[in-house]
Each structure stands twice: as C-alpha cells, then as structure tokens.
Design a protein around this motif. Structure first.
Motif, short mmCIF file in Angstrom:
data_model
loop_
_atom_site.label_atom_id
_atom_site.label_comp_id
_atom_site.label_asym_id
_atom_site.label_seq_id
_atom_site.Cartn_x
_atom_site.Cartn_y
_atom_site.Cartn_z
N ALA A 74 0.84 -1.21 0.00
CA ALA A 74 0.00 0.00 0.00
C ALA A 74 0.87 1.26 0.00
O ALA A 74 0.61 2.21 -0.75
CB ALA A 74 -0.94 -0.02 1.20
N VAL A 112 -5.97 4.62 -3.33
CA VAL A 112 -7.42 4.82 -3.31
C VAL A 112 -7.78 6.29 -3.45
O VAL A 112 -8.61 6.65 -4.27
CB VAL A 112 -8.04 4.24 -2.01
N VAL A 120 -4.48 7.61 0.84
CA VAL A 120 -5.07 6.35 1.32
C VAL A 120 -4.79 5.29 0.26
O VAL A 120 -4.96 5.53 -0.94
CB VAL A 120 -6.60 6.49 1.54
N GLU A 122 -4.80 0.73 -0.30
CA GLU A 122 -5.19 -0.58 0.23
C GLU A 122 -4.31 -1.66 -0.40
O GLU A 122 -3.68 -1.43 -1.43
CB GLU A 122 -6.67 -0.85 -0.03
N THR A 137 -5.94 -1.53 4.81
CA THR A 137 -6.04 -0.17 4.30
C THR A 137 -5.20 0.73 5.18
O THR A 137 -5.27 0.64 6.41
CB THR A 137 -7.51 0.31 4.32
#
Length: 155
Positions: A74, A112, A120, A122, A137
């Motif tokens: 991520a 995201v 952000v 994930e 996340t």
C-alpha cells in the motif's frame, strides 16, 4: 526500460524504478526473500516467499509478516504519486482471513484517494493457490525526508 515503462512518461518510470531500489536497499528487507514491483501509477506488488523462519508457534506466518507485506504494498502504491517526499504510515487496518503455511505470497497495493497531504491506499495478500489471505487499508502522509536523500533511491 520495460514494456510497461514505454507507455509512461520517462520521469514516472524513473521514479518507479528508484522506489524499487529504495525497497531493495532498506535494511529490514535483507531479512526476507521479497521483491517490489511498481506496476503503474498507484499500483505496486510485493512478491514474498514464506518459510518456517517467519512462523508463529502454530506453524503459520506470524501477523507481523502480513502487516509488513500489506503496509509495504500500500505504501509503495501511494508513493508512486509522490515524487519528492518519503511517505510515512500514520494508520493501518488489517484483516486476516486465512493462515499462510509457506510458499509465494503476493501483496497487491492500490492507491485509493488523496494526493496532497494524506494518501489512502489498500492492499491484499494472495497465496499460491490464488486465495486471498488478508487485506488492509492504510493512510500515509508526506514526511520532511526528500526521496532523493535516501540511500537506494537514486540507484
């Protein structure tokens, strides 16, 4: 330059390869058999080999390994969008769905939202059989550390 890089601005491709170098140079990654692949803007993949050295007493990968793979995938997916600063993880939520008892696991990271201060992203973990074994996340923020000042980032 890879086939994927030919369709991308050369500056972005150079940044992605430099992120791969940064991952490879991090001292923590010398402890694991793993490799980062930046596969496009907002997308990163970590290939990770699980063996008994990372097992808990119950004979499967310890949760710290899940966190590391998910966080890294991520994080690097998000850092593909930030070319000047190193990101820091500010929070990360995990879901464990199956134990991993060995073999190749792939962590697939995807950005995201957010591009300015907080991003952000994930990630999900896929085992050798193609089954999802975990997901997470995270939120990431820009640090004061310039990417260009970090060992491994420039090649």
């Amino acid at each position: 330059m890879s086939v994927e890089d030919k369709d991308v601005d050369s500056g972005a491709a150079l940044h992605w390869r430099a992120l791969e170098g940064l991952y490879a140079s991090a001292p923590i990654n010398q402890l694991f058999s793993s490799r980062l692949e930046v596969i496009g803007e907002g997308h990163a993949r970590i290939l990770f080999d699980i063996d008994p050295t990372v097992f808990h007493a119950g004979g499967a990968a310890h949760g710290t390994i899940y966190f590391k793979m998910l966080d890294d995938a991520a994080f690097y997916a998000a850092n593909t969008l930030v070319t000047d600063r190193f990101l820091l993880t500010t929070s990360f939520n995990l879901l464990f769905s199956r134990p991993v008892r060995g073999g190749r696991v792939t962590a697939e990271g995807r950005w995201v939202s957010g591009r300015r201060r907080v991003l952000v992203a994930e990630a999900r973990l896929i085992d050798e059989e193609g089954e999802e074994v975990g997901r997470g996340t995270g939120t990431f923020m820009r640090s004061h550390m310039a990417l260009s000042s970090l060992p491994g980032y420039g090649g």
